[in-house]
Design a protein around this motif. Sequence first.
Motif, PDB file in Angstrom:
ATOM      1  N   GLU A  99       0.101  15.549   6.525  1.00  0.00           N
ATOM      2  CA  GLU A  99      -0.255  14.971   5.814  1.00  0.00           C
ATOM      3  C   GLU A  99      -0.316  14.481   5.626  1.00  0.00           C
ATOM      4  O   GLU A  99       0.068  12.842   5.648  1.00  0.00           O
ATOM      5  N   VAL A 100      -0.175  13.810   3.768  1.00  0.00           N
ATOM      6  CA  VAL A 100      -0.385  12.054   3.146  1.00  0.00           C
ATOM      7  C   VAL A 100       0.900  12.144   2.685  1.00  0.00           C
ATOM      8  O   VAL A 100       1.749  12.680   1.351  1.00  0.00           O
ATOM      9  N   GLU A 101       1.583  11.050   3.001  1.00  0.00           N
ATOM     10  CA  GLU A 101       2.745  10.999   2.159  1.00  0.00           C
ATOM     11  C   GLU A 101       2.255   9.772   1.195  1.00  0.00           C
ATOM     12  O   GLU A 101       1.794   8.645   1.430  1.00  0.00           O
ATOM     13  N   PHE A 102       2.356   9.366   0.158  1.00  0.00           N
ATOM     14  CA  PHE A 102       2.222   8.603  -1.197  1.00  0.00           C
ATOM     15  C   PHE A 102       3.717   7.376  -1.367  1.00  0.00           C
ATOM     16  O   PHE A 102       4.465   7.927  -1.612  1.00  0.00           O
ATOM     17  N   ARG A 103       3.425   6.203  -1.129  1.00  0.00           N
ATOM     18  CA  ARG A 103       4.185   5.224  -1.491  1.00  0.00           C
ATOM     19  C   ARG A 103       3.419   4.128  -2.471  1.00  0.00           C
ATOM     20  O   ARG A 103       2.110   3.748  -2.209  1.00  0.00           O
ATOM     21  N   GLU A 104       5.045   3.505  -3.602  1.00  0.00           N
ATOM     22  CA  GLU A 104       3.418   2.764  -4.741  1.00  0.00           C
ATOM     23  C   GLU A 104       4.237   1.072  -4.067  1.00  0.00           C
ATOM     24  O   GLU A 104       5.732   1.280  -4.267  1.00  0.00           O
ATOM     25  N   ALA A 105       3.262   0.195  -4.255  1.00  0.00           N
ATOM     26  CA  ALA A 105       4.086  -0.727  -3.283  1.00  0.00           C
ATOM     27  C   ALA A 105       3.891  -1.752  -4.741  1.00  0.00           C
ATOM     28  O   ALA A 105       2.561  -2.320  -5.493  1.00  0.00           O
ATOM     29  N   ARG A 106       5.175  -2.684  -5.048  1.00  0.00           N
ATOM     30  CA  ARG A 106       4.120  -4.327  -5.777  1.00  0.00           C
ATOM     31  C   ARG A 106       4.245  -5.090  -4.991  1.00  0.00           C
ATOM     32  O   ARG A 106       3.589  -5.021  -3.693  1.00  0.00           O
ATOM     33  N   PRO A 107       2.672  -5.597  -5.111  1.00  0.00           N
ATOM     34  CA  PRO A 107       2.491  -6.819  -4.416  1.00  0.00           C
ATOM     35  C   PRO A 107       3.562  -7.649  -3.690  1.00  0.00           C
ATOM     36  O   PRO A 107       2.418  -7.651  -2.585  1.00  0.00           O
ATOM     37  N   ALA A 108       4.585  -8.048  -3.484  1.00  0.00           N
ATOM     38  CA  ALA A 108       4.809  -8.707  -2.209  1.00  0.00           C
ATOM     39  C   ALA A 108       4.878  -8.017  -1.356  1.00  0.00           C
ATOM     40  O   ALA A 108       5.788  -7.944  -0.156  1.00  0.00           O
ATOM     41  N   GLU A 109       5.296  -6.606  -1.946  1.00  0.00           N
ATOM     42  CA  GLU A 109       6.037  -5.362  -0.917  1.00  0.00           C
ATOM     43  C   GLU A 109       4.596  -5.085  -0.048  1.00  0.00           C
ATOM     44  O   GLU A 109       4.728  -4.662   1.349  1.00  0.00           O
ATOM     45  N   VAL A 110       3.974  -5.826  -0.181  1.00  0.00           N
ATOM     46  CA  VAL A 110       1.738  -5.158   0.610  1.00  0.00           C
ATOM     47  C   VAL A 110       2.401  -5.488   2.055  1.00  0.00           C
ATOM     48  O   VAL A 110       2.710  -4.600   2.997  1.00  0.00           O
TER      49      VAL A 110
END
Length: 288
Positions: free
Chosen positions: A122-133
């Motif tokens: 499975e592929v799980e997507f997450r949106e990250a803010r720049p400071a979280e990368v």
Amino acid sequence: MPESRELESFLALAEELHFGRTAERLRVSTAQVSQTIRKLERRIGVPLFTRTSRRVELTPVGRQLRDDLRPAWSAVTAAVAKAVDAGRGVTGTLRVAFGDAAGGQLLAGVAERFRRRAPGCEVEFREARPAEVLPWLREGEVDVVLAGLPLDGRDLVTGPVLVRELRFLAVAAGHPFARWDAVPVADLARVTVLRCALPDPWLDEHAPDADLRPRAGLQELLTLAGAGAGVLPVGAHIRRYYPRPDVAYVPMADAPRLEWGLVWPAGTASARVRAFADAAAELVREPV
């Protein structure tokens, strides 16, 4: 001979140079990290770090050990991961992070191709803010991220470049730059430059006094640009995915292209990560 836990703690502290962050990264107490490092130093017979109330630094011996040990440790962890994958196959869940709509769309296409070759994963997507990368990668929150390159770090691996695009400036609709055909790089010195927290060596050189916004997301930065608080360097895709009446997008006349690719932690490249990176490279090579 040092134990694997001692070497892992040493390399983590050599990267973080902070006992608290190292403890969080290893999911142990600060006292445990300190005890483990002292035990390793006793084995070796010399200090590996200098410690004060304000900072932690590697000694010359510590720097040499870090440089000699890191490639071997990465090879060991990669070999273990490869053996585990060989037994399990490409299964489980791959956690993939992206920063904006364009990145999400690209990764969705990669995931579709990936699932055809690895239906058990499975592929799980997450949106990250720049400071979280960077924290997400280093703390194991995600397995791989689509990010601007280079994303420096000896503990990170960068896959092939997937996208190259022109650089633009997002400026307020009433800003003088909005009437220009292109903005020369030298003119960045005349204005306030807004930036996110991720490193960009080219911007570090040409806008060293930029207004960094560690926790800001893209929409917040565009709002600041639209309000006249500064100009925001962006990639060409932003003008297509984020048109706004308060913002004009102006090309940068003599700037190098932005590059984007997949990044993952060194030594943890599972069969899932490798297969996903291969699918991404194949997708962008296909003629449109």
